[in-house]
Design an enzyme around this catalytic site. Structure first.
Site, PDB file in Angstrom:
ATOM      1  N   TYR A  57       0.812  -1.266  -0.119  1.00 24.32           N
ATOM      2  CA  TYR A  57      -0.056   0.067   0.125  1.00 24.32           C
ATOM      3  C   TYR A  57       0.931   1.230  -0.127  1.00 24.32           C
ATOM      4  CZ  TYR A  57      -4.390  -2.633   1.023  1.00 24.32           C
ATOM      5  OH  TYR A  57      -5.487  -3.471   0.819  1.00 24.32           O
TER       6      TYR A  57
ATOM      7  N   LYS B 232       5.325 -14.923   4.540  1.00 27.76           N
ATOM      8  CA  LYS B 232       5.420 -15.770   3.366  1.00 27.76           C
ATOM      9  C   LYS B 232       7.245 -15.791   3.117  1.00 27.76           C
ATOM     10  CE  LYS B 232       4.156 -18.209  -0.305  1.00 27.76           C
ATOM     11  NZ  LYS B 232       3.271 -19.299   0.018  1.00 27.76           N
TER      12      LYS B 232
ATOM     13  N   ASP C 230      -0.710 -18.628   3.112  1.00 29.22           N
ATOM     14  CA  ASP C 230      -1.409 -19.637   2.310  1.00 29.22           C
ATOM     15  C   ASP C 230      -1.754 -20.670   3.209  1.00 29.22           C
ATOM     16  OD1 ASP C 230       1.217 -20.493   2.485  1.00 29.22           O
ATOM     17  OD2 ASP C 230       1.365 -21.217   0.308  1.00 29.22           O
TER      18      ASP C 230
ATOM     19  N   ASP D  71      -5.153  -7.364   4.724  1.00 32.62           N
ATOM     20  CA  ASP D  71      -6.275  -7.131   4.065  1.00 32.62           C
ATOM     21  C   ASP D  71      -7.219  -8.248   3.731  1.00 32.62           C
ATOM     22  OD1 ASP D  71      -8.452  -5.425   2.486  1.00 32.62           O
ATOM     23  OD2 ASP D  71      -7.252  -6.171   0.415  1.00 32.62           O
TER      24      ASP D  71
ATOM     25  N   ASP E  60     -10.916 -10.574   5.416  1.00 40.35           N
ATOM     26  CA  ASP E  60     -12.100 -10.924   4.426  1.00 40.35           C
ATOM     27  C   ASP E  60     -12.388 -12.115   4.862  1.00 40.35           C
ATOM     28  OD1 ASP E  60     -12.577  -8.365   3.658  1.00 40.35           O
ATOM     29  OD2 ASP E  60     -13.116  -9.077   1.729  1.00 40.35           O
TER      30      ASP E  60
HETATM   31  C1  IPM Z   1     -10.320  -2.507   3.701  1.00 33.70           C
HETATM   32  C2  IPM Z   1     -10.588  -2.249   2.443  1.00 33.70           C
HETATM   33  C3  IPM Z   1      -9.523  -1.237   1.734  1.00 33.70           C
HETATM   34  C4  IPM Z   1      -8.333  -1.549   2.003  1.00 33.70           C
HETATM   35  C5  IPM Z   1      -9.801  -0.668   0.623  1.00 33.70           C
HETATM   36  C6  IPM Z   1     -11.220  -0.020   0.306  1.00 33.70           C
HETATM   37  C7  IPM Z   1      -8.876   0.507   0.239  1.00 33.70           C
HETATM   38  O1  IPM Z   1     -10.533  -3.455   1.462  1.00 33.70           O
HETATM   39  O2  IPM Z   1     -10.548  -1.562   4.646  1.00 33.70           O
HETATM   40  O3  IPM Z   1      -9.988  -3.715   3.971  1.00 33.70           O
HETATM   41  O4  IPM Z   1      -7.674  -2.248   1.335  1.00 33.70           O
HETATM   42  O5  IPM Z   1      -7.618  -1.527   3.294  1.00 33.70           O
HETATM   43 MN    MN Z   2     -10.419  -5.244   2.591  1.00 32.25          MN
END
Ligand code: IPM
Ligand code: MN
Length: 360
Positions: A138, A190, A224, A248, A252
């Site tokens: 990032y 990794k 992984d 990130d 999720d």
């Molecule tokens: C998160 C989101 C953000 C990220 C995006 C929207 C820039 O996916 O907060 O996890 O990648 O950090």
């Molecule tokens: Mn995210």
């Protein structure tokens, strides 16, 4: 703790404003109960303002934001704005400029919440991811040449300094100690391929751990493999620390194991500055204004904010109310299938946070 809290509220785009309204309602109720005075100041950053004025995040506003105790964010993202503009110009800019170098993301399955993990319940899914939040892929280091030609070349580099890695690891060790569960910190990396960046992380991890945190067990997973274990044996994890991009992605994965975007919240934390709390999900444009979206993630973000600001009792009241609502009221966490409207869920959580959950 402080009895006066000044909070900046950025409701943002899509369903952001409606979920933020519920989070604010719950915040006011819980603070009222505990004698905490709240003063809220709203900012209209997001896709609408950008389309109207071309403005994303004015420098003057950024300066103002530094003076608050914390920031509560709804959602950023608009279907009519090209992807990347709002994310980079607002969300990432806030994280970077306010040096919110930790993204704290609890993965906790509440009672009654459906999980895709077969045979797993709340006793198995309860860990916290400490995601580094300012560096890595990032960083924006890279470039492109000969764009649009057959020779096009693009580079986007994973950049980490020892300083960035160290401050993140120290936060994670401290957090793990405070959390006081199995006192295990898992580094997710990794090291078999990213032999520069994750070697730096791994050396710093063991050096800091050995020198300052002998009470914390150190564990390591390749990213992984972590994805497999987080599905098969989530109960192995207590606190997990990792770089920005892996964080990130694995959060999720974690979010769906705790019931998805209706409930997952996170904090962008600058331990020495102003932190910002947000539901992890997006702006869900198709549900905007329908009063069907689940506000629990935004409510949980507000709860994390109170916890961070030292109002642990008020935060615990909110969590108790959320757990009662997931366990005894909602049919599902999904938009339109909760059995209640967005407002009604906010009302219930606010009431149970103040009165305590009913005996059932
Ligand atoms: C998160 C989101 C953000 C990220 C995006 C929207 C820039 O996916 O907060 O996890 O990648 O950090
Ligand atoms: Mn995210």
């Amino acid at each position: 703790m402080k009895k006066d809290l000044r909070i900046a509220v950025i409701p943002g785009d899509g369903t952001g404003p409606e979920v933020t309204r519920q989070a604010v309602k719950v915040l006011q109720a819980a603070c009222g109960k505990h004698g905490i005075r709240l003063s809220l100041q709203e900012y209209d950053f997001g896709g609408e303002r950008y389309q109207r004025s071309g403005e994303l995040l004015p420098d003057s506003a950024l300066e103002e934001l530094r003076s608050f105790d914390a920031i509560l964010l709804g959602a950023i993202g608009h279907p009519d704005v090209k992807p990347g503009i709002l994310e980079k110009g607002i969300l990432l800019r806030l994280r970077f400029e306010l040096d919110q170098y930790i993204n704290l993301r609890p993965v906790k399955l509440y009672p009654g919440v459906w999980t895709p993990l077969k045979e797993k319940g709340p006793e198995h899914v309860d860990y916290v991811v400490v995601r580094e939040n300012t560096g890595g892929l990032y960083s924006g280091v890279g470039g492109v040449s000969m764009r649009g030609t057959a020779q096009e070349m693009a580079i986007q580099s994973m950049v980490y300094s020892r300083f960035q890695v160290e401050r993140c690891l120290r936060y994670a060790f401290e957090y793990c100690r405070r959390r006081n569960r199995s006192k295990t910190l898992t580094l997710v990396g990794k090291t078999n391929v990213l032999t520069f960046v994750y070697d730096l992380w791994e050396r710093a991890f063991h050096e800091i751990g050995e020198a300052a945190y002998p009470d914390i067990k150190r564990d390591y997973c390749h990213v992984d493999a972590f994805c497999m274990w987080a599905v098969k044996n989530p109960e192995w994890f207590d606190v997990v620390v990792t770089g920005n991009m892996f964080g990130d992605i694995i959060t999720d994965l974690g979010a769906i194991t705790q019931g998805g975007m209706g409930i997952a919240a996170g904090g962008n934390i600058n331990p020495e500055g102003v932190s910002m709390f947000e539901p992890i999900g997006g702006s869900a444009p198709k549900y905007t204004g329908k009063n069907v979206i689940n506000p629990l993630a935004a409510i949980c973000a507000a709860m994390m904010m109170l916890e961070h600001l030292g109002a642990g009792k008020a935060a615990a009241d909110i969590e108790g109310a959320v757990m009662f609502v997931t366990g005894h009221r909602l049919k599902s966490l999904a938009a339109g299938r909760m059995g209640y409207s967005t407002d009604e869920v906010g009302d219930m959580v606010a009431r149970f946070a103040v009165e305590g959950p009913p005996r059932e």
